[in-house]
Write an enzyme that holds these catalytic residues in place. Structure first.
Site, PDB file in Angstrom:
ATOM      1  CG  HIS A   1     -41.132  59.462 -15.073  1.00 60.84           C
ATOM      2  ND1 HIS A   1     -42.406  59.783 -14.669  1.00 60.84           N
ATOM      3  CD2 HIS A   1     -40.360  59.180 -13.961  1.00 60.84           C
ATOM      4  CE1 HIS A   1     -42.415  59.939 -13.320  1.00 60.84           C
ATOM      5  NE2 HIS A   1     -41.385  59.269 -12.818  1.00 60.84           N
TER       6      HIS A   1
ATOM      7  N   GLY B   1     -10.686  43.665 -23.851  1.00 63.46           N
ATOM      8  CA  GLY B   1     -11.000  45.008 -23.864  1.00 63.46           C
ATOM      9  C   GLY B   1     -11.970  45.210 -22.841  1.00 63.46           C
ATOM     10  NE  ARG B   2     -16.615  41.197 -24.778  1.00 60.76           N
ATOM     11  CZ  ARG B   2     -15.858  40.861 -26.023  1.00 60.76           C
ATOM     12  NH1 ARG B   2     -15.377  41.941 -26.634  1.00 60.76           N
ATOM     13  NH2 ARG B   2     -15.635  39.609 -26.457  1.00 60.76           N
TER      14      ARG B   2
ATOM     15  CD  GLU C   1     -13.691  54.616 -33.245  1.00 62.93           C
ATOM     16  OE1 GLU C   1     -12.532  53.998 -33.493  1.00 62.93           O
ATOM     17  OE2 GLU C   1     -14.729  54.000 -33.668  1.00 62.93           O
TER      18      GLU C   1
ATOM     19  CE  LYS D   1     -12.787  48.095 -34.579  1.00 68.89           C
ATOM     20  NZ  LYS D   1     -11.805  47.425 -33.664  1.00 68.89           N
TER      21      LYS D   1
ATOM     22  CD  GLU E   1     -16.783  44.353 -28.100  1.00 70.21           C
ATOM     23  OE1 GLU E   1     -17.066  45.312 -29.160  1.00 70.21           O
ATOM     24  OE2 GLU E   1     -16.002  44.238 -27.241  1.00 70.21           O
TER      25      GLU E   1
ATOM     26  CE  LYS F   1      -5.761  43.060 -25.428  1.00 70.70           C
ATOM     27  NZ  LYS F   1      -6.771  42.001 -25.676  1.00 70.70           N
TER      28      LYS F   1
HETATM   29  O1  F6P Z   1     -14.332  47.652 -31.775  1.00 67.07           O
HETATM   30  C1  F6P Z   1     -14.418  46.743 -30.503  1.00 67.07           C
HETATM   31  C2  F6P Z   1     -13.160  47.070 -29.781  1.00 67.07           C
HETATM   32  O2  F6P Z   1     -12.203  46.120 -30.197  1.00 67.07           O
HETATM   33  C3  F6P Z   1     -13.682  46.586 -28.481  1.00 67.07           C
HETATM   34  O3  F6P Z   1     -13.373  45.288 -28.156  1.00 67.07           O
HETATM   35  C4  F6P Z   1     -12.355  47.403 -27.481  1.00 67.07           C
HETATM   36  O4  F6P Z   1     -12.931  47.259 -26.215  1.00 67.07           O
HETATM   37  C5  F6P Z   1     -12.622  48.474 -28.296  1.00 67.07           C
HETATM   38  O5  F6P Z   1     -12.548  48.259 -29.665  1.00 67.07           O
HETATM   39  C6  F6P Z   1     -11.460  49.570 -28.270  1.00 67.07           C
HETATM   40  O6  F6P Z   1     -10.128  48.909 -28.414  1.00 67.07           O
HETATM   41  P1  F6P Z   1      -9.041  49.376 -28.243  1.00 67.07           P
HETATM   42  O7  F6P Z   1      -8.619  49.291 -26.597  1.00 67.07           O
HETATM   43  O8  F6P Z   1      -7.782  48.440 -28.623  1.00 67.07           O
HETATM   44  O9  F6P Z   1      -8.734  50.937 -28.588  1.00 67.07           O
END
Ligand code: F6P
Length: 541
Positions: free
Chosen positions: A372, A255-256, A204, A510, A341, A198
Site C-alpha cells: 500500500h 560489527g555487522r 552516538e 565521522k 556496508e 565493538k
Molecule cells: O559507522 C560504521 C560502524 O563502524 C559499523 O560498521 C559498526 O557496526 C557501527 O559503526 C558501530 O560500531 P561500534 O560497535 O564500534 O560502536
C-alpha cells in the site's frame, strides 16, 4: 584472493554475449510455458529455508556460466580461506570468523575462547531473566549499526519465545529523542543498561551511555556497577567509562556480523540460553551447507550469483526485500547494513578502481504494508527492481491467543500468504492491454477514452522475484536465514574482488562531524564550503 578480476575472466565475456543473445529479452512467462519443470528445477531446500528462484530472469545457461565464473575466480578457495581464519580483511589485517561464533564444541577456530565467552554471557543472561532475584523489569540496549540492528531485529522477530516479563528497549540514535522516549517510563532500580560497542569509541553510543548514566544517578539510581554492563572488544575503554562487567569479543568479529557474539546479549536475555543456542545452531547448519554443498546446489552461492547477474548484466541497481511477517519488519534495515556496508566499494582488494557496479541499493518493508506504499512502482514504474519475498508457513501468535481470536488470526495468516503469492504472481504476469481494455474497473473514469484508460491499467509484467519460505519463524530458522544472507553477500563480494569486511566510507563523515561540532558553538565557518557555512549560519540563529 582471485588471480583474475571478474571482468577480465573469459567467462565474463561469455556472460555478456549470452546476455545480449538471450538474457536481455528473457521473458519468465515464456520460460514457464516452455519448461514444465521450471519450478522444480529452480527451487531448492537449504537448511530451514526453501527457495524458489523460478520467477527470475535467468536460464540454465546463464547460471552455468555464472558458476563457471565463480570457479574461475576461486570462489571455493576464497570461502575456505575465510572459514579457516585467514586475514581476508586485508585493509585491517583481520580474519573474518563470524562462522566460528556459531560452531559447536569441536575442531573450529578459537573454539575454546568462543564457548567460554558464550557460556559466561548466557549465564549472565539467565541471571537477568530470573526477575524475582534480579529485580530487573527493563533492559535498555545502547549501540548503533552492527551493535544494534542485528540484536534489535532478532529480538523483534522472536517475540513469541521472549521472556514475558522483561521488556527490551533499543536506543541507537544520537538524537536525544530516541533515549528520551525510552527513559520516560523506566524505574532506574529495575533497569539494566547494556552498552554495546565493538570499538567503544562510537560517538552516538558513548553520548547515549553518558546520558543514561547521568539520568540513572539523577533519578536516585544506586549501584552503577550492577545496572551498567558492556559488550565490547575494547574492554579497557569500557572500564575507563566506569563499567565493571564487560563481555569481551575479538577483532575478527565484524560489527555487522556480531549478533552471534556477546553483542547478542539482549537476544539471550530476551529468549534465553536454549533458544539462543538454537539460533546459533540454525546459522551453523547454513554455514555447513555453504561450506560443503557443491556450488550448483548451494543456496548462498546461487543467490549471490543471481545478484551479480542482475547488477552487472541486467544493470538493476536495487533489490527490494518484502518479509511477509510483522516480526521481520526490521530485516530490510538489517540487510541494508549487511549488504551495503559490506559491498558498497569502488576499488578491488589491491586498491584498483572498478569499472563495474557493486552493491545494489537494498530496501523494503514488511508485507502487506509495502503493497500500500511503494509496490505501485515495482509493478508499473520504469525501473525493474527484483523483489525478494519471505513467507512463513506456520504463524505463532503466542500462548495468549486462543479460541475465536486464534481462528481469526489464522485466517488472517492465510490472507497474508495469499497476498505474498499474489504480488509475485502479478509482478510476473502483468496485465496485457487487451485484457485491461476488456475489463470494467469500478473506480475508473466513465468519460475517459477506453484505450487511454487501458494503457494506464496495463502492466509490463516479467518483473523478477525470489521467494524464500520458512516453516515457522523460530530461533533456528532465523539463524539459518541470517547466515544465508551473510554468505550471499560474501559470494557477490568475492566475485567482485572487493573487501566486504571493511567500511572506510563511513569514516570521513565521522571526522568531519568532529570538526564541525565546535564550529556550531563558535560560529567559525572559515574554510567551509558555501552550503555548509550557510546551513550552519541558519542553525545558529
Ligand atoms: O559507522 C560504521 C560502524 O563502524 C559499523 O560498521 C559498526 O557496526 C557501527 O559503526 C558501530 O560500531 P561500534 O560497535 O564500534 O560502536
Amino acid at each position: 584472493m582471485p588471480a583474475t578480476r571478474c571482468d577480465q575472466s573469459p567467462v565474463w565475456a561469455a556472460l555478456q554475449a549470452h546476455f545480449q543473445a538471450q538474457g536481455a529479452a528473457f521473458d519468465v512467462r515464456q520460460a514457464f510455458a516452455q519448461e514444465p519443470h521450471r519450478f522444480e528445477q529452480w527451487s531448492l531446500q537449504a537448511p530451514e529455508v526453501f527457495a524458489d528462484l523460478s520467477k527470475n530472469r535467468i536460464d540454465a545457461q546463464a547460471m552455468a556460466l555464472l558458476l563457471d565464473l565463480a570457479r574461475d575466480l576461486g570462489l571455493e578457495s576464497q570461502r575456505d580461506a575465510m572459514l579457516r581464519g585467514e586475514a581476508i580483511n586485508v585493509t585491517e589485517g583481520r580474519a573474518v570468523l563470524h562462522t566460528a561464533l556459531r560452531a559447536p564444541v569441536g575442531e573450529w577456530p578459537f573454539n575454546d575462547q568462543v564457548h567460554a565467552a558464550l557460556e559466561r554471557m548466557l549465564a549472565f543472561a539467565e541471571s537477568v531473566r530470573d526477575v524475582e532475584r534480579s529485580g530487573f523489569s527493563d533492559v535498555v540496549h545502547i549501540g548503533i549499526g552492527g551493535s544494534d540492528l542485528g540484536p534489535a531485529m532478532v529480538v523483534q522477530a522472536l517475540h513469541s519465545v521472549a521472556h514475558p516479563r522483561l521488556k527490551l528497549h533499543f536506543v541507537s540514535n544520537v538524537d536525544g529523542h530516541d533515549l528520551a522516549a525510552v527513559l520516560r517510563d523506566l524505574d532506574p532500580a529495575r533497569t539494566l543498561f547494556v552498552i554495546a560497542s565493538k570499538t567503544f569509541t562510537t560517538q552516538e553510543t558513548l553520548a547515549n551511555a553518558e546520558a543514561a548514566k547521568a539520568w540513572f544517578l539523577a533519578q536516585g539510581g544506586m549501584d552503577v556497577a550492577r545496572h551498567f554492563v558492556a559488550t565490547s572488544s575494547n574492554t579497557e575503554a569500557a572500564a575507563a567509562f566506569g563499567i565493571q562487567t564487560t563481555f569481551g569479543f575479538w577483532d575478527w568479529v565484524g560489527g555487522r556480523y556480531s549478533l552471534w557474539s556477546v553483542i547478542g546479549l539482549p537476544i539471550a536475555i530476551a529468549i534465553g540460553p536454549k533458544h539462543f543456542k538454537a539460533l546459533l545452531a540454525g546459522a551453523h547448519a547454513m554455514d555447513e551447507h555453504f561450506a560443503r554443498t557443491p556450488l550448483e546446489g548451494n543456496l548462498p552461492v546461487l543467490l549471490g550469483l543471481l545478484d551479480v547477474w542482475y547488477r552487472n548484466f541486467h544493470g538493476f541497481a536495487s533489490r527490494s526485500i518484502a518479509p511477509y511477517h510483522q516480526g521481520l519488519r526490521r530485516l530490510p534495515a538489517y540487510q541494508q547494513q549487511l549488504e551495503m556496508e559490506s559491498n558498497g566499494k569502488q576499488v578491488d582488494r589491491v586498491g584498483e578502481s572498478l569499472p563495474y557496479s557493486t552493491s545494489p541499493v537494498v530496501w523494503g518493508e514488511a508485507g502487506t504494508n509495502g503493497q500500500h506504499a511503494y509496490f505501485q512502482m515495482l509493478h508499473q514504474g520504469t525501473d525493474v527492481i527484483p523483489v525478494e519475498f519471505i513467507a512463513v508457513k506456520t504463524p505463532d501468535f503466542g500462548a495468549h491467543v486462543e479460541g475465536a481470536l486464534a481462528e481469526r488470526l489464522h485466517d488472517q495468516h492465510r490472507k497474508l500468504l495469499a497476498n505474498c503469492l499474489a504480488q509475485s504472481q502479478a509482478l510476473l504476469q502483468g496485465k496485457r492491454f487487451e485484457d485491461a481494455l476488456a475489463e470494467q474497473a469500478p473506480t475508473a473514469s466513465k468519460t475517459l477514452d477506453a484505450a487511454i484508460l487501458a494503457r494506464h491499467r496495463t502492466f509490463a509484467g516479467n518483473r523478477p522475484s525470489t521467494t524464500l519460505l520458512l516453516e515457522c519463524l523460530s530461533p533456528r530458522s532465523l539463524g539459518a536465514l541470517i547466515a544465508l544472507y551473510e554468505h550471499r553477500v560474501f559470494v557477490s563480494g568475492a566475485v567482485w574482488g572487493i573487501n566486504s569486511f571493511d567500511q572506510w566510507g563511513v569514516e570521513l563523515g565521522k571526522a568531519l562531524c568532529n570538526s564541525l561540532l565546535p564550529r556550531l558553538d563558535s560560529g567559525d565557518v572559515q574554510g567551509l564550503d558555501g552550503s555548509t557555512a550557510g546551513l550552519m549560519g541558519r542553525l545558529r540563529t
